[in-house]
Design a protein around this motif. Structure first.
Motif, PDB file in Angstrom:
ATOM      1  N   PRO A   1       3.163  -5.403   7.933  1.00 37.58           N
ATOM      2  CA  PRO A   1       2.190  -4.631   8.900  1.00 37.58           C
ATOM      3  C   PRO A   1       0.773  -4.213   8.389  1.00 37.58           C
ATOM      4  CG  PRO A   1       4.297  -3.835   8.810  1.00 37.58           C
ATOM      5  CD  PRO A   1       4.413  -4.693   7.772  1.00 37.58           C
TER       6      PRO A   1
ATOM      7  N   ALA B   1       4.178   2.296   7.574  1.00 42.23           N
ATOM      8  CA  ALA B   1       4.014   2.714   8.963  1.00 42.23           C
ATOM      9  C   ALA B   1       2.855   3.933   9.057  1.00 42.23           C
ATOM     10  CB  ALA B   1       5.353   3.194   9.585  1.00 42.23           C
TER      11      ALA B   1
ATOM     12  N   LYS C   1      -0.797   2.774   9.421  1.00 45.76           N
ATOM     13  CA  LYS C   1      -0.996   1.938  10.602  1.00 45.76           C
ATOM     14  C   LYS C   1      -2.360   2.580  11.219  1.00 45.76           C
ATOM     15  CE  LYS C   1       0.526  -0.045  15.040  1.00 45.76           C
ATOM     16  NZ  LYS C   1       1.730  -0.153  16.131  1.00 45.76           N
TER      17      LYS C   1
ATOM     18  N   GLU D   1      -2.486  -6.217  10.209  1.00 44.79           N
ATOM     19  CA  GLU D   1      -3.545  -5.177  10.506  1.00 44.79           C
ATOM     20  C   GLU D   1      -4.822  -5.760   9.764  1.00 44.79           C
ATOM     21  OE1 GLU D   1      -4.979  -0.509  10.458  1.00 44.79           O
ATOM     22  OE2 GLU D   1      -3.085  -1.128  10.294  1.00 44.79           O
TER      23      GLU D   1
END
Length: 210
Positions: free
Chosen positions: A44, A11, A14, A48
């Motif tokens: 994630p 996270a 990100k 991305e």
């Protein structure tokens, strides 16, 4: 690192994936994450990477450091989590095979992808068969196909090489080309022996019934 800690760590990345995969130091960190973390926690990162579409993935595959990220993802992630990665590699397969860095990503696609992926790569190379002699990076992908693909795809590619005017005579001029020529001749010889053996068996069967 626990699953929760992995998720928290990803996270924090990100918004920095595109920058990190092009950096020699951050790239190493991303590779370690991909090889050590659970697929769920890596999603994630994959999302991305894929957010800008197949064209962007293709550019990453042809980048000096980005190609390593593609390789690690192909090694570790389930196929169903990488649809845009596969699409990006295959949509620009000819250019990526011919690239000094992209060819490594394509070799990984041959090894870790599905049979359908290998067939697509083999078809693209067959359509640009002259590049096997002209470009050593394409030549490297061909070697991977001739040694790792299924028999049908290997046979079709060997036939395309054998039937290309003067290609077999040109290939031995380079070390990579010599390997391609050797594998091609071996595959063609095996096909011939298999066909001859079947014919002999058929003759024997008919003779036994007379």
């Amino acid at each position: 690192m626990t699953t929760e800690e992995q998720g928290s760590f990803v996270a924090e990345l990100k918004g920095h994936v595109a920058e990190g995969l092009r950096c020699p130091h951050a790239n190493y960190l991303l590779q370690k994450c991909i090889t050590a973390f659970e697929p769920d926690n890596l999603q994630p990162l994959v999302d991305e990477l894929a957010a800008k579409g197949p064209g962007a993935v293709s550019q990453v595959a042809r980048h000096k450091y980005g190609c390593r990220i593609i390789q690690r993802l192909l090694e570790t992630m389930p196929h169903e989590r990488l649809p845009v990665v596969f699409e990006g590699l295959l949509a620009n397969a000819a250019a990526t095979c011919a690239n000094p860095y992209g060819n490594y990503a394509m070799q990984h696609l041959v090894v870790y992808g599905s049979r359908a992926h290998r067939r697509r790569v083999a078809d693209v190379i067959a359509e640009n068969i002259h590049e096997v002699h002209a470009n050593r990076f394409v030549c490297a992908v061909v070697i991977r196909l001739l040694t790792s693909a299924e028999d049908e795809e290997r046979a079709a590619l060997a036939l395309a090489i054998a039937e290309s005017p003067d290609l077999l005579s040109k290939l031995p001029k380079t070390s990579c080309g010599r390997i391609v020529a050797s594998h091609t001749r071996d595959i063609r010889l095996m096909q011939h022996e298999t066909a001859t053996g079947k014919n002999d068996g058929q003759v024997g069967e008919r003779a036994a019934t007379w």
